[in-house]
Design an enzyme around this catalytic site. Structure first.
Site, PDB file in Angstrom:
ATOM      1  N   LEU A  18       3.575   6.968   3.934  1.00 36.89           N
ATOM      2  CA  LEU A  18       4.392   5.707   4.323  1.00 36.89           C
ATOM      3  C   LEU A  18       3.782   4.592   3.249  1.00 36.89           C
ATOM      4  CD1 LEU A  18       3.758   5.493   8.030  1.00 36.89           C
ATOM      5  CD2 LEU A  18       5.715   6.415   6.989  1.00 36.89           C
ATOM      6  N   THR A  19       4.860   3.814   3.066  1.00 38.35           N
ATOM      7  CA  THR A  19       4.559   2.467   2.207  1.00 38.35           C
ATOM      8  C   THR A  19       4.316   1.160   3.093  1.00 38.35           C
ATOM      9  OG1 THR A  19       5.458   3.410   0.124  1.00 38.35           O
ATOM     10  CG2 THR A  19       5.445   1.014   0.421  1.00 38.35           C
ATOM     11  N   ASP A  39       0.910  -1.120  -0.035  1.00 34.23           N
ATOM     12  CA  ASP A  39       0.076  -0.163  -0.114  1.00 34.23           C
ATOM     13  C   ASP A  39       0.725   1.133   0.069  1.00 34.23           C
ATOM     14  OD1 ASP A  39      -1.781   2.001   0.534  1.00 34.23           O
ATOM     15  OD2 ASP A  39      -2.375   1.268   2.536  1.00 34.23           O
ATOM     16  N   GLY A  64      -3.118  12.639   9.722  1.00 37.66           N
ATOM     17  CA  GLY A  64      -1.781  12.305  10.432  1.00 37.66           C
ATOM     18  C   GLY A  64      -0.915  13.464   9.665  1.00 37.66           C
ATOM     19  N   GLU A  72      -7.716   1.523  -3.833  1.00 34.72           N
ATOM     20  CA  GLU A  72      -7.371   1.757  -2.592  1.00 34.72           C
ATOM     21  C   GLU A  72      -8.504   1.402  -1.645  1.00 34.72           C
ATOM     22  OE1 GLU A  72      -5.806   5.710  -2.068  1.00 34.72           O
ATOM     23  OE2 GLU A  72      -5.719   5.265   0.390  1.00 34.72           O
ATOM     24  N   THR A  78      -1.585  16.602   9.293  1.00 35.46           N
ATOM     25  CA  THR A  78      -1.941  17.680  10.127  1.00 35.46           C
ATOM     26  C   THR A  78      -1.392  17.652  11.330  1.00 35.46           C
ATOM     27  OG1 THR A  78      -4.158  17.514   8.873  1.00 35.46           O
ATOM     28  CG2 THR A  78      -3.858  19.204  10.794  1.00 35.46           C
TER      29      THR A  78
HETATM   30  P1  ATP Z   1      -2.616   8.358   2.440  1.00 34.67           P
HETATM   31  O1  ATP Z   1      -3.588   7.289   2.739  1.00 34.67           O
HETATM   32  O2  ATP Z   1      -3.679   9.719   3.094  1.00 34.67           O
HETATM   33  O3  ATP Z   1      -2.297   8.482   1.184  1.00 34.67           O
HETATM   34  P2  ATP Z   1      -0.842   7.215   4.178  1.00 34.67           P
HETATM   35  O4  ATP Z   1      -1.194   5.738   3.735  1.00 34.67           O
HETATM   36  O5  ATP Z   1       0.504   7.197   4.008  1.00 34.67           O
HETATM   37  O6  ATP Z   1      -1.513   8.290   3.415  1.00 34.67           O
HETATM   38  P3  ATP Z   1      -0.637   6.275   6.768  1.00 34.67           P
HETATM   39  O7  ATP Z   1       0.530   5.441   6.597  1.00 34.67           O
HETATM   40  O8  ATP Z   1      -2.003   5.648   7.179  1.00 34.67           O
HETATM   41  O9  ATP Z   1      -1.197   7.102   5.532  1.00 34.67           O
HETATM   42  O10 ATP Z   1      -0.423   7.327   8.019  1.00 34.67           O
HETATM   43  C1  ATP Z   1       0.319   8.480   7.821  1.00 34.67           C
HETATM   44  C2  ATP Z   1       0.659   9.080   9.273  1.00 34.67           C
HETATM   45  O11 ATP Z   1       0.933   8.195  10.168  1.00 34.67           O
HETATM   46  C3  ATP Z   1       1.579  10.240   9.238  1.00 34.67           C
HETATM   47  O12 ATP Z   1       1.182  11.369   8.739  1.00 34.67           O
HETATM   48  C4  ATP Z   1       2.039  10.207  10.561  1.00 34.67           C
HETATM   49  O13 ATP Z   1       1.126  11.091  11.347  1.00 34.67           O
HETATM   50  C5  ATP Z   1       1.888   8.665  10.986  1.00 34.67           C
HETATM   51  N1  ATP Z   1       3.102   7.857  11.301  1.00 34.67           N
HETATM   52  C6  ATP Z   1       3.132   6.654  11.815  1.00 34.67           C
HETATM   53  N2  ATP Z   1       4.307   6.454  11.929  1.00 34.67           N
HETATM   54  C7  ATP Z   1       5.109   7.164  11.124  1.00 34.67           C
HETATM   55  C8  ATP Z   1       6.435   7.303  10.672  1.00 34.67           C
HETATM   56  N3  ATP Z   1       7.559   6.533  11.133  1.00 34.67           N
HETATM   57  N4  ATP Z   1       6.886   8.407  10.061  1.00 34.67           N
HETATM   58  C9  ATP Z   1       6.032   9.335   9.562  1.00 34.67           C
HETATM   59  N5  ATP Z   1       4.777   9.151   9.838  1.00 34.67           N
HETATM   60  C10 ATP Z   1       4.310   8.414  10.687  1.00 34.67           C
HETATM   61 MG    MG Z   2      -3.248   5.273   3.143  1.00 35.42          MG
END
Ligand code: ATP
Ligand code: MG
Length: 270
Positions: free
Chosen positions: A11-12, A6, A125, A74, A127
């Protein structure tokens, strides 16, 4: 072998079954997709890849062979993953609101085989990281979470009971009347980083839970499943969201591996 990936805005996340058939998770920063690609290259060439997330297309440009890629929308991946996680935890509801707190937040309704996206907000997150960085200079997620746990919101937020000053309140006095409202009225007072970070978590958590609760009312649903890496190890945020949700007589659910629903869904789709 098979891997679910994902690729989110921040984050990946990857999910796969290890040699002992144990479901295993790992994450990378999405701004370094070369590392993700290098990690995938450690698997056999015939590894099957389930791919989802907003930056999935971008990851594709880093991958050597495209033969075994299976792309999933997604929202489909997220809901499939959540279903799997709920079942594994022995939780079974006829329907639920699913709130995914990623970089931004999206809110889904799910019942049986049907699901739809019903709402969302840019408060998420990202924000939490962005406001924390601007107001305190701290931008590491783990540090934000740890310091916020030691902070107090009482000198930064304004509660309904603060406005009514001991008089009878027309609504629950413990509700926030104005996030950061006390800081707005006494701007020269010093606030600690801990207190500011606790208040940012409050703002993020209350906006997201308020919106999710309204969705649950509109769809006449009891359970709200909150997911996304923003909740990962983030007990203060889980408490804010959980308490707000319970105050409004809805049942909050948090999953063990909060951030990995999309990756699990992508893995299962192969
Ligand atoms: P979207 O689904 O909106 O495209 P995403 O899939 O990357 O984004 P998630 O991975 O679910 O989103 O969550 C990202 C959030 O998780 C970040 O904004 C932060 O608040 C939090 N977070 C948790 N661990 C970390 C990390 N190691 N580094 C950065 N952010 C982290
Ligand atoms: Mg996501």
């Amino acid at each position: 072998h098979a891997i679910g990936i994902d690729v989110g805005g921040t984050l990946t996340k990857v999910a796969f079954f290890d040699d002992n058939q144990k479901l295993t998770f790992l994450y990378f920063l999405s701004d370094d997709l070369q590392r993700v690609s290098d990690w995938i290259a450690l698997f056999d060439d015939d590894v099957k890849i389930g791919l989802t997330g907003g930056r999935a297309e971008q990851l594709k440009t880093f991958l050597r062979c495209h033969d075994n890629l299976h792309y999933l929308v997604e929202f489909d991946a997220t809901v499939a993953g959540v279903n799997y996680q709920l079942q594994k935890d022995g939780k079974n509801f006829p329907d639920a609101v699913i709130t995914n707190i990623g970089t931004g937040t999206s809110i889904h309704y799910h019942r049986g085989d049907e699901h739809k996206r019903i709402s969302g907000t840019g408060i998420g997150g990202g924000t939490l990281l962005g406001m924390s960085a601007l107001m305190t200079g701290i931008h590491q997620f783990d540090e934000i979470v740890q310091l916020s746990a030691r902070g107090s919101r009482s000198e930064v937020d304004m509660l309904v009971s603060d406005i009514y000053f001991g008089n009878k309140t027309p609504i629950d006095g413990g509700l926030t009347a104005s996030n950061f409202g006390a800081a707005g009225l006494t701007p020269l007072m010093e606030r600690s980083k801990e207190d500011i970070l606790a208040t940012v978590q409050g703002l993020v958590g209350e906006v997201i839970s308020t919106l999710s609760i309204q969705c649950a009312f509109a769809e006449d649903v009891e359970h709200i499943v909150y997911i996304g890496s923003t909740l990962s190890g983030n007990i203060p945020l889980q408490n804010i969201i959980g308490n707000y949700t319970k105050r409004k007589n809805r049942t909050p659910i948090f999953l063990r591996d909060n951030g990995y629903s999309g990756a699990i869904g992508a893995l299962l789709s192969i």
